[in-house]
Design an enzyme around this catalytic site. Structure first.
Site, PDB file in Angstrom:
ATOM      1  N   GLU A  99       0.829  -1.198   0.000  1.00  0.00           N
ATOM      2  CA  GLU A  99       0.000   0.000   0.000  1.00  0.00           C
ATOM      3  C   GLU A  99       0.867   1.253   0.000  1.00  0.00           C
ATOM      4  O   GLU A  99       1.947   1.279   0.577  1.00  0.00           O
ATOM      5  CB  GLU A  99      -0.924  -0.010   1.219  1.00  0.00           C
ATOM      6  CG  GLU A  99      -1.904  -1.170   1.144  1.00  0.00           C
ATOM      7  CD  GLU A  99      -2.903  -1.244   2.297  1.00  0.00           C
ATOM      8  OE1 GLU A  99      -3.978  -1.798   2.073  1.00  0.00           O
ATOM      9  OE2 GLU A  99      -2.610  -0.752   3.394  1.00  0.00           O
ATOM     10  N   CYS A 112       3.478   8.424   1.367  1.00  0.00           N
ATOM     11  CA  CYS A 112       3.996   7.479   2.357  1.00  0.00           C
ATOM     12  C   CYS A 112       4.232   6.161   1.633  1.00  0.00           C
ATOM     13  O   CYS A 112       3.280   5.513   1.191  1.00  0.00           O
ATOM     14  CB  CYS A 112       2.931   7.353   3.448  1.00  0.00           C
ATOM     15  SG  CYS A 112       3.356   6.184   4.717  1.00  0.00           S
ATOM     16  N   CYS A 119       6.497  -7.029   7.438  1.00  0.00           N
ATOM     17  CA  CYS A 119       7.618  -6.518   8.232  1.00  0.00           C
ATOM     18  C   CYS A 119       7.998  -7.585   9.247  1.00  0.00           C
ATOM     19  O   CYS A 119       7.128  -8.221   9.836  1.00  0.00           O
ATOM     20  CB  CYS A 119       7.210  -5.237   8.954  1.00  0.00           C
ATOM     21  SG  CYS A 119       8.573  -4.493   9.884  1.00  0.00           S
ATOM     22  N   CYS A 123       6.399  -5.059  15.895  1.00  0.00           N
ATOM     23  CA  CYS A 123       6.032  -4.177  17.007  1.00  0.00           C
ATOM     24  C   CYS A 123       4.602  -4.508  17.413  1.00  0.00           C
ATOM     25  O   CYS A 123       3.750  -4.784  16.560  1.00  0.00           O
ATOM     26  CB  CYS A 123       6.129  -2.722  16.580  1.00  0.00           C
ATOM     27  SG  CYS A 123       7.787  -2.308  16.001  1.00  0.00           S
ATOM     28  N   CYS A 126       1.420  -2.590  15.836  1.00  0.00           N
ATOM     29  CA  CYS A 126       1.399  -2.281  14.399  1.00  0.00           C
ATOM     30  C   CYS A 126       0.757  -3.400  13.592  1.00  0.00           C
ATOM     31  O   CYS A 126       1.166  -4.555  13.676  1.00  0.00           O
ATOM     32  CB  CYS A 126       2.824  -2.045  13.918  1.00  0.00           C
ATOM     33  SG  CYS A 126       2.945  -1.791  12.133  1.00  0.00           S
ATOM     34  N   CYS A 347      -1.126   5.637   9.806  1.00  0.00           N
ATOM     35  CA  CYS A 347       0.080   4.920  10.232  1.00  0.00           C
ATOM     36  C   CYS A 347      -0.297   3.659  10.992  1.00  0.00           C
ATOM     37  O   CYS A 347      -1.155   3.688  11.867  1.00  0.00           O
ATOM     38  CB  CYS A 347       0.893   5.764  11.207  1.00  0.00           C
ATOM     39  SG  CYS A 347       1.803   7.062  10.444  1.00  0.00           S
TER      40      CYS A 347
HETATM   41  N1  SAH Z   1       9.158   0.469  10.099  1.00  0.00           N
HETATM   42  C1  SAH Z   1       9.347   1.864  10.135  1.00  0.00           C
HETATM   43  C2  SAH Z   1       8.506   2.627   9.154  1.00  0.00           C
HETATM   44  C3  SAH Z   1       7.098   2.154   8.963  1.00  0.00           C
HETATM   45  S1  SAH Z   1       6.042   2.358  10.339  1.00  0.00           S
HETATM   46  C4  SAH Z   1       9.150   2.379  11.535  1.00  0.00           C
HETATM   47  O1  SAH Z   1       8.684   1.632  12.383  1.00  0.00           O
HETATM   48  O2  SAH Z   1       9.513   3.531  11.771  1.00  0.00           O
HETATM   49  C5  SAH Z   1       5.654   4.091  10.236  1.00  0.00           C
HETATM   50  C6  SAH Z   1       5.226   4.724  11.523  1.00  0.00           C
HETATM   51  O3  SAH Z   1       3.922   4.265  11.916  1.00  0.00           O
HETATM   52  C7  SAH Z   1       6.151   4.374  12.671  1.00  0.00           C
HETATM   53  O4  SAH Z   1       6.445   5.493  13.473  1.00  0.00           O
HETATM   54  C8  SAH Z   1       5.317   3.381  13.421  1.00  0.00           C
HETATM   55  O5  SAH Z   1       5.769   3.214  14.717  1.00  0.00           O
HETATM   56  C9  SAH Z   1       3.948   3.995  13.284  1.00  0.00           C
HETATM   57  N2  SAH Z   1       2.864   3.121  13.710  1.00  0.00           N
HETATM   58  C10 SAH Z   1       2.856   1.775  13.716  1.00  0.00           C
HETATM   59  N3  SAH Z   1       1.684   1.314  14.229  1.00  0.00           N
HETATM   60  C11 SAH Z   1       0.955   2.406  14.536  1.00  0.00           C
HETATM   61  C12 SAH Z   1      -0.344   2.588  15.095  1.00  0.00           C
HETATM   62  N4  SAH Z   1      -1.108   1.550  15.385  1.00  0.00           N
HETATM   63  N5  SAH Z   1      -0.783   3.846  15.281  1.00  0.00           N
HETATM   64  C13 SAH Z   1      -0.020   4.912  14.924  1.00  0.00           C
HETATM   65  N6  SAH Z   1       1.199   4.804  14.390  1.00  0.00           N
HETATM   66  C14 SAH Z   1       1.702   3.558  14.197  1.00  0.00           C
HETATM   67 FE1  SF4 Z   2       7.588  -2.911  11.214  1.00  0.00          FE
HETATM   68 FE2  SF4 Z   2       5.323  -1.739  12.021  1.00  0.00          FE
HETATM   69 FE3  SF4 Z   2       7.385  -1.960  13.697  1.00  0.00          FE
HETATM   70 FE4  SF4 Z   2       7.559  -0.235  11.634  1.00  0.00          FE
HETATM   71  S1  SF4 Z   2       6.124  -0.121  13.347  1.00  0.00           S
HETATM   72  S2  SF4 Z   2       9.109  -1.712  12.308  1.00  0.00           S
HETATM   73  S3  SF4 Z   2       6.369  -1.387  10.072  1.00  0.00           S
HETATM   74  S4  SF4 Z   2       6.208  -3.674  12.814  1.00  0.00           S
END
Ligand code: SAH
Ligand code: SF4
Length: 359
Positions: A99, A112, A119, A123, A126, A347
């Site tokens: 996406e 974006c 991934c 986390c 996410c 995000c």
């Molecule tokens: N993997 C990279 C980039 C992709 S994630 C990273 O983690 O930075 C992009 C952003 O979205 C990151 O700051 C991530 O922590 C945030 N993000 C992930 N899950 C989210 C959520 N549920 N609500 C808001 N932001 C989120």
């Molecule tokens: Fe991967 Fe989501 Fe963590 Fe970014 S926030 S590193 S996309 S699992």
């Protein structure tokens, strides 16, 4: 729409950086500047048809037509949010999906982009992380997102308007785990022969792969964002297991080194506000202490959660109180608006597979 031909044996010119394209032409016995000419046709002018490339000889155009092509990801679905945010579901040649999200604002357009299918970092908050990991994107699949978005945004879908002023690697995937292709894609984004974006406006966001941050500094001028989301290791270990490998102190010190030679630039610290988890005033003080004396700016991000998540976003008054502590400590802090959540484009909400199964 350029069909995605998975059986093609033709060389995809989108897989080359400018210097690689120059070498490609030199190897054909041509002048190497032909590489830059073709690079401009493809990236700056958005052309895929060699017949339009009139500064090349007819013989060279024929050779390109016979042996090469400009192969792009295919749009499988387009969703438009009530706030104007637009999400494209892109189908890749091997039937994987990613996406890409456009966030239009009065004075800028931010794209974006994704860097991986899924991934592997996982986390806890996410949705992309929950998908699991399939593979890295190729260079053409990364830069192709910008190419396709530019085309879709031009009124007649051919001429270029360059509505996109900013690119953030905040889509699916961890960009620093796809280092080589992300660096090349960013270089093309900054190149005046291609998209000509400012280094201040192309940002790699990372969960904190500390050694790769230091390596990035050596090879790129892009801006840096760190997904911190916690003010101490105990909490961050729980939210982001990668922290056990690269703990906060080392991460913050790598981020400081990143802009050491450019005191006017600052790394962005991203911090999702999670209700009852990381959002207290004492967390804010702990964070302020971590960031003290360095050139950081903080983006507080309201959490976006897909249904079934055990997390909730903090309330506005909690976010404001947290922000006020940081501001009082002299840390430049803004609260990011959540955009596109009605089309799951915000995000952390990018789960291409789910959308793909519904189109
Ligand atoms: N993997 C990279 C980039 C992709 S994630 C990273 O983690 O930075 C992009 C952003 O979205 C990151 O700051 C991530 O922590 C945030 N993000 C992930 N899950 C989210 C959520 N549920 N609500 C808001 N932001 C989120
Ligand atoms: Fe991967 Fe989501 Fe963590 Fe970014 S926030 S590193 S996309 S699992």
């Amino acid at each position: 729409m350029q069909p995605t031909n998975i059986n093609t044996t033709k060389i995809n010119l989108l897989e080359f950086s400018r210097s690689e394209l120059e070498k490609f032409f030199a190897d054909l016995g041509e002048k190497s500047f032909r590489g830059t000419q073709v690079f401009k046709w493809v990236h700056q002018l958005g052309q895929t048809d060699f017949a339009t490339m009139t500064n090349l000889s007819l013989a060279l155009r024929q050779h390109l037509l016979d042996n090469t092509e400009v192969r792009l990801p295919e749009i499988a679905a387009t969703l438009v949010s009530k706030d104007g945010t637009r999400k494209w579901l892109l189908k890749l040649a091997d039937n994987n999906y990613i996406e890409t999200v456009l966030i239009p604002e009065a004075d800028r357009g931010t794209l974006c982009v994704s860097s991986q299918v899924g991934c592997q970092v996982n986390c806890d908050f996410c949705a992309t992380g929950k998908l699991g990991y399939k593979r890295n994107l190729t260079l053409s699949e990364i830069i192709g997102q910008l190419w396709v978005a530019n085309r879709e945004l031009s009124p007649d879908k051919t001429s270029r308007h360059h509505v996109i002023t900013n690119v953030v690697f905040m889509g699916m995937g961890e960009p620093l785990l796809n280092f080589a292709n992300v660096v090349k894609a960013a270089e093309i984004m900054l190149d005046n022969n291609a998209y000509g974006l400012s280094k201040f406006r192309v940002t790699v966001s990372t969960c904190g792969i500390t050694p790769e941050i230091l390596r990035l500094k050596e090879v790129s001028k892009v801006s840096l964002a760190i997904s911190l989301h916690a003010s101490n290791d105990k909490l961050r270990n729980k939210l982001m297991p990668i922290n056990k490998k690269y703990p906060i102190a080392e991460l913050i010190s790598a981020a400081k080194i990143y802009f050491k030679d450019e005191p006017k630039r600052a790394a962005t610290i991203e911090y999702i506000m999670l209700d009852g988890i990381n959002d207290s005033v004492s967390h804010a003080h702990e964070l302020a202490k971590l960031l003290r004396g360095a050139y950081f700016k903080v983006n507080l991000i309201p959490g976006n959660f897909i249904s079934g998540s055990s997390y909730k976003s903090s309330t506005q008054s909690t976010i404001d109180a947290f922000r006020d502590v940081l501001l009082a400590s002299g840390i430049n802090t803004i609260t990011r608006k959540s955009r596109g959540s009605d089309i799951a484009a915000a995000c952390g909400q990018l789960v291409a597979e789910k959308l793909a199964s519904s189109v």
